[in-house]
Design an enzyme around this catalytic site. Structure first.
Site, short mmCIF file in Angstrom:
data_model
loop_
_atom_site.label_atom_id
_atom_site.label_comp_id
_atom_site.label_asym_id
_atom_site.label_seq_id
_atom_site.Cartn_x
_atom_site.Cartn_y
_atom_site.Cartn_z
N ARG A 81 0.78 -1.19 -0.22
CA ARG A 81 0.07 0.15 -0.09
C ARG A 81 1.08 1.19 -0.02
O ARG A 81 0.11 1.97 -0.78
CB ARG A 81 -0.87 0.34 1.00
CG ARG A 81 -1.95 0.71 0.93
CD ARG A 81 -2.90 1.20 2.10
NE ARG A 81 -2.29 0.70 3.59
CZ ARG A 81 -3.38 0.56 4.56
NH1 ARG A 81 -4.84 0.57 4.31
NH2 ARG A 81 -2.73 0.67 5.26
N LYS A 184 -3.00 6.59 1.17
CA LYS A 184 -2.40 7.14 2.88
C LYS A 184 -1.98 7.95 2.60
O LYS A 184 -0.70 7.59 3.02
CB LYS A 184 -2.40 5.50 3.76
CG LYS A 184 -2.12 6.04 4.29
CD LYS A 184 -1.94 4.61 5.60
CE LYS A 184 -2.57 4.96 6.99
NZ LYS A 184 -3.64 5.32 7.40
N GLU A 220 -16.19 6.13 4.51
CA GLU A 220 -15.69 5.74 5.61
C GLU A 220 -15.59 6.53 6.52
O GLU A 220 -15.48 7.94 6.66
CB GLU A 220 -14.47 5.34 5.07
CG GLU A 220 -13.53 6.29 4.87
CD GLU A 220 -12.10 5.74 4.51
OE1 GLU A 220 -11.26 4.66 4.81
OE2 GLU A 220 -10.67 6.48 3.82
N1 PLP Z 1 -9.65 4.53 6.73
C1 PLP Z 1 -8.67 5.31 6.66
C2 PLP Z 1 -9.06 6.82 6.41
C3 PLP Z 1 -6.98 4.97 7.63
O1 PLP Z 1 -6.67 5.78 7.38
C4 PLP Z 1 -7.35 3.85 7.87
C5 PLP Z 1 -5.90 3.70 9.21
O2 PLP Z 1 -5.25 2.99 7.86
C6 PLP Z 1 -7.97 2.19 7.83
C7 PLP Z 1 -9.12 3.52 6.84
C8 PLP Z 1 -7.85 1.11 7.73
O3 PLP Z 1 -6.70 1.24 7.43
P1 PLP Z 1 -5.95 -0.30 8.21
O4 PLP Z 1 -6.93 -1.25 8.03
O5 PLP Z 1 -5.34 -0.89 6.55
O6 PLP Z 1 -4.91 0.20 9.13
C1 COI Z 2 -4.16 3.50 10.93
O1 COI Z 2 -5.43 2.97 12.04
O2 COI Z 2 -3.08 2.97 12.01
C2 COI Z 2 -4.58 4.97 10.87
O3 COI Z 2 -3.17 5.27 10.33
C3 COI Z 2 -5.02 5.95 11.70
C4 COI Z 2 -4.85 6.91 12.41
C5 COI Z 2 -3.59 6.26 13.12
C6 COI Z 2 -4.60 7.48 10.95
#
Ligand code: PLP
Ligand code: COI
Length: 339
Positions: A81, A184, A220
């Protein structure tokens, strides 16, 4: 020092650890990994990360198991990612193997900060990629820095696994229809700060964003994906403006394998009234059940909790996910990397 850390009282905050790992991209190639004990980075005042938002980050966790071993969850997915985010905002991609090596090194060097099994805390791993170089025109940098640091954390939302309320506010978007929502990158989080603060002042844990183009579908939450449960079905939005959550991807697999139907599709706002359970999911949020969604523009409320307790399906998925992360359950999917 670690003797003085009250692991079970940790919140989601920064704590200094011993080392971080860095790597520089210069003259068209990545250098060797470097270990640093400094929390400070020294960069040019005209670096693209400071002016034009050339910045991407990741978030993953390491867990200590009952067996004392340290497991890192879905390292490869986070590495991939970060490459996708780099492509999205025209930064040099950090190689997958180097990413994995850097994360393993950072965890190993800070092993004493991996919270004990059963404390409810984990080691949060934060890889960062930034554009350096002295540029003033709007264009991609030709120098980059990759850095990974770690910090022990507790729950992201202070309620932990207890249901928390979220709200819908149509005056704010975190991403544009064809913008950077699927990456991200720091800009998306800057864009979410005003709405996030407003929501918090009103007593909400987070904002549930709608699709920015039509405001017809669920997108989301600020820091997490959204899912709901109805009729033995796991329902989660498909959208071109949300981050592809690795936690959500994992839950989709677990849900499917435990006999739930899975629907990943545009989810109209009107469906909110039909859900039995709703939750946020992400690395930091894990699964945070949603107690209530208040649509502040339409003056409607949707309630998903009885007696303030998480729904049974959310609870089952939460336990299954955590068991794999900590090594309590076998990992048939190969999601964990044992240090
Ligand atoms: N959506 C956003 C905007 C986020 O910042 C995060 C955090 O990482 C997620 C979703 C969840 O992603 P993940 O499950 O890969 O941590
Ligand atoms: C995560 O879940 O890793 C995130 O990045 C969420 C937040 C701390 C930005």
């Amino acid at each position: 020092m670690e003797n003085t850390i009250n692991w079970s009282e940790l919140s989601f905050g920064y704590m200094k650890t011993d080392y971080n790992v860095r790597c520089y991209y210069r003259n068209g190639k990545w250098g060797e990994l470097e270990v640093s004990s400094s929390e400070i980075i020294n960069i040019h005042m005209s670096a693209t990360c400071l002016h034009y938002g050339q910045e991407a980050f990741e978030g993953l966790k390491a867990f200590r198991g009952k067996d004392g071993k340290i497991r890192i969850f879905r390292l490869d997915e986070n590495a991939k990612r970060m490459q996708s985010s780099a492509q999205g905002i025209k930064m040099a991609e950090f190689p997958i193997e180097k990413f994995e090596e850097a994360v393993l090194k950072a965890v190993k060097l800070n092993e004493r900060f991996v919270p004990p099994y059963g404390s409810g805390a984990s080691l949060y791993i934060r890889p960062l990629l930034i554009g350096l170089g002295a540029l003033i025109g709007v264009k991609p940098a030709d120098e980059y820095m990759f850095l990974v640091f770690v910090t022990p954390v507790g729950p992201y939302f202070k309620t932990g696994f207890k249901p928390a309320p979220v709200c819908i506010m149509r005056d704010y978007d975190r991403a544009a229809p064809h913008g950077t929502g699927t990456y991200k990158v720091g800009g998306n989080y800057a864009a979410s700060l005003a709405a996030g603060q407003k929501a918090q002042e009103k007593g909400y844990a987070a904002v549930l964003y709608l699709d920015p183009k039509e405001k017809k579908y669920l997108d989301e939450c600020g820091p997490a994906n959204f899912f709901a449960i109805r009729d033995n079905t796991y329902i989660t939005p498909a959208s071109t403006s949300i981050l592809p959550s690795i936690t959500n991807k994992s839950l989709i697999q677990l849900a499917g394998d435990s006999g739930l139907k899975v629907e990943r599709r545009p989810v109209p706002v009107e469906e909110l009234s039909t859900f039995e359970e709703a939750a946020e999911c992400g690395t930091a949020a894990v699964i945070t059940p949603i107690s209530r969604i208040d649509d502040l523009d339409e003056g409607k409320s949707y309630i998903y909790t009885k007696d303030g307790k998480p729904g049974v399906t959310c609870e089952k998925l939460y336990n299954e996910l955590l068991a794999i992360q900590t090594g309590d359950a076998p990992d048939p999917y190969g999601w964990t990397t044992v240090l």
